[in-house]
Enzyme design. Structure first.
Site, mmCIF file in Angstrom:
data_model
loop_
_atom_site.group_PDB
_atom_site.id
_atom_site.type_symbol
_atom_site.label_atom_id
_atom_site.label_comp_id
_atom_site.label_asym_id
_atom_site.label_seq_id
_atom_site.Cartn_x
_atom_site.Cartn_y
_atom_site.Cartn_z
ATOM 1 N NE ARG A 235 -3.769 1.875 2.589
ATOM 2 C CZ ARG A 235 -4.343 2.200 3.741
ATOM 3 N NH1 ARG A 235 -4.049 1.522 4.834
ATOM 4 N NH2 ARG A 235 -5.206 3.184 3.783
ATOM 5 N N PRO B 14 1.246 9.121 -2.230
ATOM 6 C CG PRO B 14 -0.783 8.983 -3.380
ATOM 7 C CD PRO B 14 -0.191 9.311 -2.033
ATOM 8 C CB THR C 38 6.749 11.306 -0.308
ATOM 9 O OG1 THR C 38 5.742 10.512 0.305
ATOM 10 C CG2 THR C 38 6.590 12.744 0.151
ATOM 11 C CD GLU D 203 17.666 0.157 0.038
ATOM 12 O OE1 GLU D 203 18.852 -0.169 -0.030
ATOM 13 O OE2 GLU D 203 16.918 -0.215 0.959
HETATM 14 MO MO1 MOS Z 1 20.303 2.088 2.111
HETATM 15 S S1 MOS Z 1 21.698 1.366 0.877
HETATM 16 O O1 MOS Z 1 19.743 0.797 2.890
HETATM 17 O O2 MOS Z 1 20.457 3.629 2.627
#
Ligand code: MOS
Length: 768
Positions: free
Chosen positions: A652, A656, A658, A728
């Site tokens: 979820r 939206p 950020t 990430e």
């Molecule tokens: Mo990150 S590479 O877990 O800031």
């Protein structure tokens, strides 16, 4: 009823990680709505103090002198000219530095943050080219920077291990890959590969990358009454506090670290030698010290992403199902740290196969310690796996998305655990539609626009769901009906403060303007580090725990005259700025009313988050499907990314605005990895050759097309709020989607990042 349907209707309290659903999964409120950053106005007005702007009475400025050899010892060191330079207050070297304990290495203890196990300026030994050999303090930054150039040093050099290729025969198998087994073997993968109907077997290489956050690493430190006060830019205040306490031999409560604003982190804003050197030098000279690293000093003192060389071999039946999944290789490391760039984690969960051979080794080099950088492992691991899947699809004359339908696993293959939530194929379906994948010509080198060759590619993104242990939150309710959430967590620009106000507002059933979030200070209840895309879930879980305690305390305070009298904790829920009986809306009392009747100005409740046991029970990962179009110039080999569409499956979405910014930022960083960025390393001297943004090319606006990101939006039933991290995953798969599109455009397969024009020029079909 599916888990998801159950999640939608679940209302019980007492969230148990991995077993029950967070009641807020089914609530609609502030969570999921577009909210502009609450720290935005301060930042655009220049009123958010970043650490290199903080002035402290009596402060001096620091500059670092770096070693120019990779291994050996200092022979002669003459600092007299530097000491005599204008404004200089102190030159600290190994000769006069205070004695300090070794820095506890990251992951060896819960709050250890050390980047390596080396002593910091305690002897004459040199371990990498760029190591600090002196720190100069002066009345101005310019005076310190100039004086550092006056230090005269000679070395006795020793032979350094600098060649990755030379080291490969002696690569070692690490004990674990961040806690996971170094190797996984299921069946006889090599035999299955030899017997396969179709197969691919190639080596993929990824480059060294340097952390290049806009805000340079900096700290302002001072000693006061035996306490060390550090204003920092960091993604780990509690780790930094504890680790500095060990180094200086004082109790952690005598170290305070605060970090209200961070100008970009990505894994690099952790503890490095400059913190220790600044604190030691401040102790020695008795004045506060501001250390703000130059860009060159960041490249020499702050590690980045290391080299990898990965073999991926896939064997398939005629219908595409995999007989064999082999992913093995080597990353460069150092003898003094333990961070293997965990590329081999990807294949343990991404696809189904009958046999697996997975593992990775480390070659130790005499370099700066490498470290985590946005999706360590998965960013480069997916370059190899997603390139290989594309190559296998071609060998099978199959569309790469059709191939992914055939290799979709029904459980995590190497652990046997069920997925808590996995909608990769849905992401491909939605992404392909939005991108217009059906318009792709499967034969490479066929689409042209003048001298530009045009191609399309797709690739999977994936990153683990993490939630870190050790966090605690405090909720303070005040008589005016407002709430403050307190937890030593981090806002690095990704929107943490905004998202957590949204989450806490819904948890407490208060409007957002009645909720504040205080973070970034070790004086608050301990947080978890901002790493592994874990912070949103980690904070949310601590707030769930604190809310449970708060409800209990409120019911106790409410007493017999309250409409809530006699109700047990699990019979009430937060609603309309107070508590109400579940299923009986008439029985309700506001927080303000409860506090007023009890004669209280405030109520503060603190609790530790439940341990993150959800991913012992479930395989928990995030996914995404990237699509891009590239234009490659047939004469120059220049590659331009012209379109980019990604659909993510990240649970979820809290905010939206950020979230899309995080996902898009990850993709942009991935474009740098794919096309332009490389920390160039001189194997003769061990020196990084391009320590500046003039020569290390991060993507600029003209390199980045409009990036269209969206999501499945399907909540994970077993995470707080159904959310996964979004920091990430964006970068994962980007190297491959660009390489796959370049192949489709040109017929040239580049297996070596970055895809610079020298790898294409002369190999391209010239238009007639
Ligand atoms: Mo990150 S590479 O877990 O800031």
């Amino acid at each position: 009823m599916s888990d998801l349907d159950k999640a939608q209707t679940f209302t019980r309290k007492n969230w148990k990680p991995g077993e029950t659903f967070d009641p807020l999964i089914s609530k609609r409120g502030a969570v999921g709505t577009q909210v502009v950053r609450i720290d935005g106005p301060l930042k655009v007005a220049g009123a958010a103090p970043f650490v290199a702007e903080i002035e402290v009475e009596g402060m001096v400025y620091a500059a670092i002198a770096h070693s120019t050899i990779a291994r050996g010892r200092i022979d002669t060191l003459d600092v007299t000219k530097a000491e005599a330079a204008p404004g200089v207050v102190l030159v600290m070297t190994f000769r006069n530095a205070p004695r300090m304990a070794p820095t506890p290495l990251y992951l060896t203890q819960p709050l250890a943050a050390g980047p390596n196990t080396l002593p910091v300026m305690q002897d004459d030994a040199i371990h990498w080219n760029g190591q600090a050999i002196a720190i100069v303090l002066a009345e101005t930054q310019e005076q310190a920077t100039y004086a550092a150039t006056l230090i005269k040093v000679t070395y006795v050099e020793e032979t350094a291990r600098l060649s990755f290729n030379d080291g490969k025969p002696n690569a070692r198998v690490p004990e674990t890959i961040i806690g996971e087994p170094s190797t996984v073997t299921i069946g006889d993968a090599e035999a299955a590969l030899s017997a396969a109907h179709a197969s691919v077997d190639h080596v993929y290489r990824s480059q060294r990358l340097a952390h290049s956050a806009i805000e340079l690493h900096a700290a302002t430190v001072r000693w006061k009454d035996g306490c060390l006060v550090v204003r920092d830019t960091t993604q780990m205040v509690n780790h930094t506090q504890w680790t500095l306490a060990q180094v200086f031999g004082i109790p952690p409560e005598k170290v305070r670290v605060s970090s209200p604003f961070v100008g970009g982190g990505f894994g690099g804003k952790s503890l490095w030698d400059h913190h220790i050197l600044a604190a030691a030098a401040s102790k020695l000279c008795g004045r506060p010290v501001r250390i703000a690293l130059s860009r060159e000093a960041v490249y020499r003192l702050v590690g980045g992403r290391t080299l990898t060389e990965q073999r991926v071999a896939l064997g398939a039946r005629g219908d595409g199902a995999l007989d064999t999944f082999i992913h093995e290789g080597i990353a460069a490391g150092t003898p003094h740290n333990d961070w293997p760039e965990q590329f081999s984690l990807v294949g343990r969960q991404l696809y189904a196969a009958d046999t697996f051979k997975i593992g990775q080794k480390v070659v130790d080099l005499d370099t700066l310690a490498n470290t985590y950088m946005r999706a360590p492992g998965e960013s480069v691991g997916t370059f190899a796996t997603e390139s290989a899947v594309d190559e296998l699809a071609e060998a099978l004359h199959m569309d790469p998305i059709d191939l992914r339908l055939r290799i979709e696993p029904d459980k995590e293959q190497t652990s046997g655990r069920a997925f808590s939530s996995r909608n990769l194929l849905k992401a491909y379906e939605l992404g392909a539609e939005r991108f217009g994948w059906s318009g792709r010509n499967p034969n490479p080198g066929q689409r042209r626009d003048g001298e530009w060759l045009i191609g399309m590619g797709c690739a999977s993104a994936t990153h683990p769901y993490y939630r870190l242990p050790g966090g605690a939150a405090r909720i303070r309710l005040t008589a005016d009906g407002r709430a403050t959430i307190q937890m030593a967590s981090h806002e690095m620009g990704m929107g943490t403060a905004t998202a957590q106000v949204q989450i806490a507002a819904d948890r407490l059933a208060l409007p957002m303007d009645k909720v504040r979030f205080e973070y970034g200070d070790t004086d608050l209840p301990p947080g978890t580090m901002a790493g592994g895309s874990s912070q949103t879930a980690s904070i949310a879980a601590a707030v769930i725990a604190a809310h449970e305690v708060l409800v209990t305390e409120l019911l106790r305070l409410a007493g017999n005259d309250s409409p809530l009298a006699g109700l047990a904790t699990d019979a009430v829920e937060s609603a309309d700025g107070g508590l109400r009986a579940i299923g009986d809306t008439a029985r309700h009392e506001t927080y303000a009313s409860i506090l007023a009747r009890a004669g209280r100005d405030e109520l503060a409740c603190e609790a530790n988050a439940a341990d993150p046991t959800e991913y012992q029970k479930w395989a928990m990962h995030s996914y995404g499907a990237h699509f891009c179009e590239v234009r490659v110039n047939a004469f120059t080999g220049e590659t331009r990314v012209s379109r980019f569409v990604s659909c993510f499956d990240v649970g979820r979405i809290i905010n939206p605005q950020t979230a899309s910014s995080q996902l898009r930022g990850g993709i942009i960083m991935g474009l740098g990895m794919a096309l332009t960025e490389e920390a160039l390393f001189d194997e003769r001297s061990g020196r990084i050759m391009n320590p500046s943004l003039a020569e290390y090319h991060i993507p600029s606006h003209l390199d980045v097309p409009e990036i269209d990101v969206f999501w499945t939006g399907i909540p994970d039933p077993y995470s707080p709020l159904g959310a996964h991290g979004v920091g990430e995953i964006g970068i994962t798969g980007v190297g491959a989607v660009v390489a796959n599109a370049v192949y489709n455009a040109t017929g040239v397969r580049v297996r070596n990042l970055p895809i610079t024009l020298d790898k294409l020029i002369g190999r391209l079909p010239i238009p007639v």
